[in-house]
Design a protein around this motif. Structure first.
Motif, PDB file in Angstrom:
ATOM      1  N   UNK A 221       1.184   5.391 -18.769  1.00 57.08           N
ATOM      2  CA  UNK A 221       0.433   6.416 -18.047  1.00 57.08           C
ATOM      3  C   UNK A 221      -0.968   5.862 -17.816  1.00 57.08           C
ATOM      4  N   UNK A 222      -1.498   6.056 -16.601  1.00 54.98           N
ATOM      5  CA  UNK A 222      -2.829   5.529 -16.276  1.00 54.98           C
ATOM      6  C   UNK A 222      -3.856   6.649 -16.150  1.00 54.98           C
ATOM      7  N   UNK A 223      -5.093   6.318 -16.545  1.00 53.91           N
ATOM      8  CA  UNK A 223      -6.218   7.257 -16.444  1.00 53.91           C
ATOM      9  C   UNK A 223      -7.374   6.482 -15.838  1.00 53.91           C
TER      10      UNK A 223
ATOM     11  N   UNK B 283     -12.374   8.816 -19.329  1.00 51.84           N
ATOM     12  CA  UNK B 283     -11.092   8.127 -19.184  1.00 51.84           C
ATOM     13  C   UNK B 283     -10.448   7.943 -20.555  1.00 51.84           C
ATOM     14  N   UNK B 284     -11.272   7.519 -21.528  1.00 50.87           N
ATOM     15  CA  UNK B 284     -10.762   7.306 -22.883  1.00 50.87           C
ATOM     16  C   UNK B 284     -10.281   8.612 -23.492  1.00 50.87           C
ATOM     17  N   UNK B 285     -11.042   9.685 -23.219  1.00 54.18           N
ATOM     18  CA  UNK B 285     -10.692  10.986 -23.787  1.00 54.18           C
ATOM     19  C   UNK B 285      -9.380  11.500 -23.192  1.00 54.18           C
TER      20      UNK B 285
ATOM     21  N   UNK C 137      -8.327  12.541 -14.135  1.00 58.02           N
ATOM     22  CA  UNK C 137      -8.243  11.102 -14.371  1.00 58.02           C
ATOM     23  C   UNK C 137      -6.800  10.616 -14.478  1.00 58.02           C
ATOM     24  N   UNK C 138      -5.880  11.540 -14.698  1.00 57.38           N
ATOM     25  CA  UNK C 138      -4.483  11.168 -14.890  1.00 57.38           C
ATOM     26  C   UNK C 138      -3.863  10.714 -13.572  1.00 57.38           C
ATOM     27  N   UNK C 139      -3.282   9.505 -13.550  1.00 55.40           N
ATOM     28  CA  UNK C 139      -2.736   8.948 -12.302  1.00 55.40           C
ATOM     29  C   UNK C 139      -1.227   8.769 -12.338  1.00 55.40           C
TER      30      UNK C 139
END
Ligand code: ADP
Ligand code: ZN
Length: 750
Positions: free
Chosen positions: A651-653, A661-663, A738-740
């Motif tokens: 999963x990418x953010x 992004x880290x959170x 942020x979720x891609x």
């Protein structure tokens, strides 16, 4: 009657069937491409008819379909079924899945069938009477041009194209218009198909198959429908001939076939071989066609004029009716995996399609992917093997040169003594050589010798690449470009050096060594144009150069009889990549390039230069020993639980703020762990979740955006699909900008 329509809008909010009424005169069928009023403003939107029914099952007022866009149906029933499956398997909207089935030209009402204007004398015209009406009293014509055009058409009684008339009678356009207005001639349109082929077809007779080829063909022809056959054959073993004879079999019985080849090997050489056997029944689909050509090839397939399709990845969706065979050549190539939505694998789609329509699938390669060879070994696929080259041509002799020993022995050039000698004798005998380098640009990066400063991209966390031709530093991820500074920006000294090697440097050193050598270079810098890749290859094939220097692009599909030497400048560059497939990829790549040598009557020689001669991906190339490589590698994968024994999901953010992004990655990681465990526990399979790890992606920053990811590893079992669905579901409900999205077994972990 009512129709259920998917509107061509890629948005999950409208990803459902909408009901419309069908005007009587429309003669609508399932698969038609239509225009429907949509939304509050009743804006006309394109859509696809997926179902017809007598009753509307909705309480809303039902609007009528505006019109059919094409008179024929653009989707076959099997394509609709396939799209439905893709929607579920790759988690995309139905509009996304349907779009891949049709050429881009068909969407957005941009289709233009290419028609030529033709003219003929109008029906019911009395030519003699009309002719005299064109004359003045004294017998001279009122308009000499008009008379000339009329006479041409009347005397021949045939149809003429407007351009032909203009060729006979220069400047006839105004006269033509006048004659049309008078009703004396009618204009018609004749549809022609734009052809991507140039040149005539040279038909060739199929050769008598060797005993090995016969056995392989037998396995294919006698396989039950719905089966997949893995054809493992060394380079030059006659796989393509087996494909063609398998196609002949189904073709002569009235069936159709699709052959997928990697985009890069879709050269005229390849397509001509198929055209030489099946003539105009071959259609070609690849990205070098213009939109118009692609549309016309697609229609030749759709109307049954071409029943053999040769194409790149997306040709797996070609509208071939009565499909009996799909062939995927060089099946191990990563390019069969789509990087765009829907992120499908051509082999998975092919497998689904052949099972649905009752066809067969052949996967061919000299170096099958480990996962597929594993399936063949376990009986999931049938296995056919061609262990020898045609006509007893020996496999090339491979020398592996330890470059560390060369360096310690005082040779700091990029050519080992062995490669230099081989090059010399190759050039003396007027033979050709390929030098392969798995890189591009002049060198990989620039650094300061004095302080060790490395020039990094300011937008992305990667080193910039030095390009000598314009003395610049470039980023291969965001395209940023900077003039090469003279001084180190960190310490101010003038000791900047370039590390690594590139194709340009190989070319320079080669010319230093052999001043008379004629060389061609092929890499992403020299192949920017639409056809330059083909131009370079055909120049080399016709003997315009002695040496071809190139990156990956030279590794595939080339079949040039005069090439007797292949040199791999630096074999390790793909080896220590942070990817579990790097050893498999290196072995495949080296075996493929080695296969370019000595394909005709001259023995091939291969020199592989490396700093890791003991690594199995390099060592086992010496004897082209796929099976030993497979056995060692698969044992490792089982031991360490890597694919095919496990599945990776990522999963990418991505976004501007690193912390956010880290959170997001952390939050996803915790939630998805619970979701997977919940699902697997219910099946009594909790331990099939191997790990869930959040963290920065290998390239943490790209284009000034931070990239974090969550990597999930699951054991591959009967429960995998259920667990994957739980992950998709969790992702759909995960509300974070942020979720891609998630990707299964991504081809690159960048
Ligand atoms: P591969 O696809 O395995 O690399 P090809 O099908 O291209 O192999 O075959 C290599 C060469 O051998 C080609 O030039 C092909 O025309 C020729 N060839 C293939 N099968 C035969 C055969 N049975 N008899 C004679 N020549 C053959
Ligand atoms: Zn960059």
């Amino acid at each position: 009657m009512f129709a259920k329509v998917i509107v061509d809008i890629s948005n999950s909010n409208v990803d459902k069937l909408f009901t419309y009424s069908v005007p009587e005169e429309l003669e609508l069928r399932v698969g038609h491409h239509v225009l429907v009023p949509f939304g509050r403003g009743n804006k006309p939107v394109e859509g696809f008819v997926l179902e017809l029914c007598e009753q509307a099952d909705t309480s809303f007022t039902v609007k009528p379909i505006i019109k059919k866009i094409e008179p024929y149906t653009v989707l076959l029933p099997e394509q609709i079924e396939l799209a439905d499956w893709i929607t579920r398997a790759y988690h995309c909207t139905r509009a996304d899945a349907l779009r891949v089935m049709i050429p881009a030209k068909l969407r957005g009402s941009r289709i233009k069938e290419k028609t030529v204007r033709t003219l003929r004398i109008a029906d019911g015209i009395d030519t003699a009477a009309f002719r005299s009406s064109m004359l003045k009293k004294d017998g001279t014509p009122r308009s000499p041009k008009q008379l000339e055009v009329f006479d041409l058409l009347a005397s021949s009684g045939a149809e003429f194209t407007v351009s032909d008339i203009n060729a006979y009678i220069p400047g006839a356009s105004a006269a033509i218009t006048a004659l049309i207005e008078k009703g004396a001639v009618t204009e018609a349109g004749r549809v022609t198909f734009r052809s991507p082929f140039s040149g005539s077809i040279r038909f060739d007779e199929p050769p008598e198959l060797t005993a090995e080829q016969k056995k392989a063909l037998d396995i294919i022809n006698s396989a039950a429908t719905g089966r997949c056959i893995l054809l493992h054959g060394v380079t030059g073993s006659g796989k393509t001939e087996v494909y063609m004879q398998a196609i002949s079999e189904v073709f002569n019985a009235g069936g159709g076939a699709i052959v997928l080849v990697p985009e890069i090997s879709l050269t005229p050489q390849t397509t001509d071989r198929f055209r030489g056997r099946f003539g105009n029944n071959v259609a070609v689909l690849h990205s070098h066609l213009s939109d118009g050509e692609r549309f016309d090839e697609w229609r030749r397939i759709r109307f049954g004029k071409a029943r053999v399709v040769v194409g790149a990845r997306s040709a797996v969706f070609a509208p071939v009716e009565n499909l009996k065979l799909i062939i995927i050549d060089e099946e191990h190539e990563p390019s069969y995996q789509s990087e765009l939505t829907p992120k499908y694998s051509a082999a998975e789609v092919a497998l689904r399609r052949i099972k649905y329509v009752g066809a067969r699938l052949v996967l061919g390669s000299a170096t099958p992917s480990l996962a597929d060879y594993y399936k063949a070994k376990r009986g999931k696929y049938l296995l056919a093997e061609l262990p020898h080259r045609i006509n007893g041509i020996p496999m090339p002799e491979v020398d592996i040169i330890d470059m560390r020993a060369e360096f310690l022995g005082g040779n700091d050039s990029i050519f080992s003594a062995a490669l230099r000698e081989r090059l010399e004798s190759c050039l003396e005998n007027s033979e050709q050589a390929i030098l392969f380098l798995n890189r591009r640009g002049y060198s990989s990066h620039a650094e300061c010798r004095a302080c060790g400063f490395v020039f990094n991209c300011p937008n992305c966390d990667v080193a910039l690449t030095y390009h000598k031709h314009d003395d610049t530093l470039r980023c291969h991820y965001c395209g940023a470009c900077y003039a090469m500074p003279k001084k180190c920006p960190n310490c101010g000294q003038e000791y900047i050096k370039y590390t690594g090697i590139g194709t340009q440097q190989v070319e320079e050193q080669l010319i230093k060594l052999f001043p008379k050598v004629r060389c061609l270079r092929m890499d992403t810098d020299t192949t920017v144009g639409k056809t330059s890749h083909r131009d370079i290859l055909s120049a080399f094939a016709s003997g315009k150069a002695d040496v071809l220097i190139g990156t990956q692009m030279v590794a595939k599909g080339l079949d040039i009889p005069n090439v007797t030497l292949v040199g791999v400048i630096f074999a390790d560059s793909t080896l220590f990549h942070s990817d579990y497939r790097s050893s498999e990829r290196t072995f495949q790549l080296l075996t493929q390039v080695a296969g370019r040598a000595g394909r005709a009557d001259k023995t091939g020689r291969v020199v592989i230069q490396t700093n890791a001669p003991e690594h199995r991906a390099i060592r086992l190339c010496k004897n082209h020993d796929y099976c030993s490589f497979y056995n060692l590698e698969i044992a490792d994968r089982l031991h360490t639980l890597f694919p095919p024994f496990a599945v990776f999901i990522r999963a990418m953010f991505i976004g501007k703020e690193e912390e956010a992004a880290a959170k997001a990655a952390d939050g996803f990681s915790n939630g998805v762990t619970n979701a997977i465990l919940g699902t697997l526990s219910a099946l009594g399979a909790r331990n099939e979740l191997i790990f869930v790890v959040p963290g920065p992606a290998p390239i943490k920053r790209r284009n000034n955006e931070y990239r974090y990811c969550v990597i999930i590893k699951l054991a591959r079992t009967a429960h995998t699909a259920v667990a994957v669905n739980a992950i998709y579901k969790f992702g759909d409900d995960f509300d974070d900008e942020y979720y891609k999205g998630v990707e299964i077994n991504p081809t690159e972990m960048l």
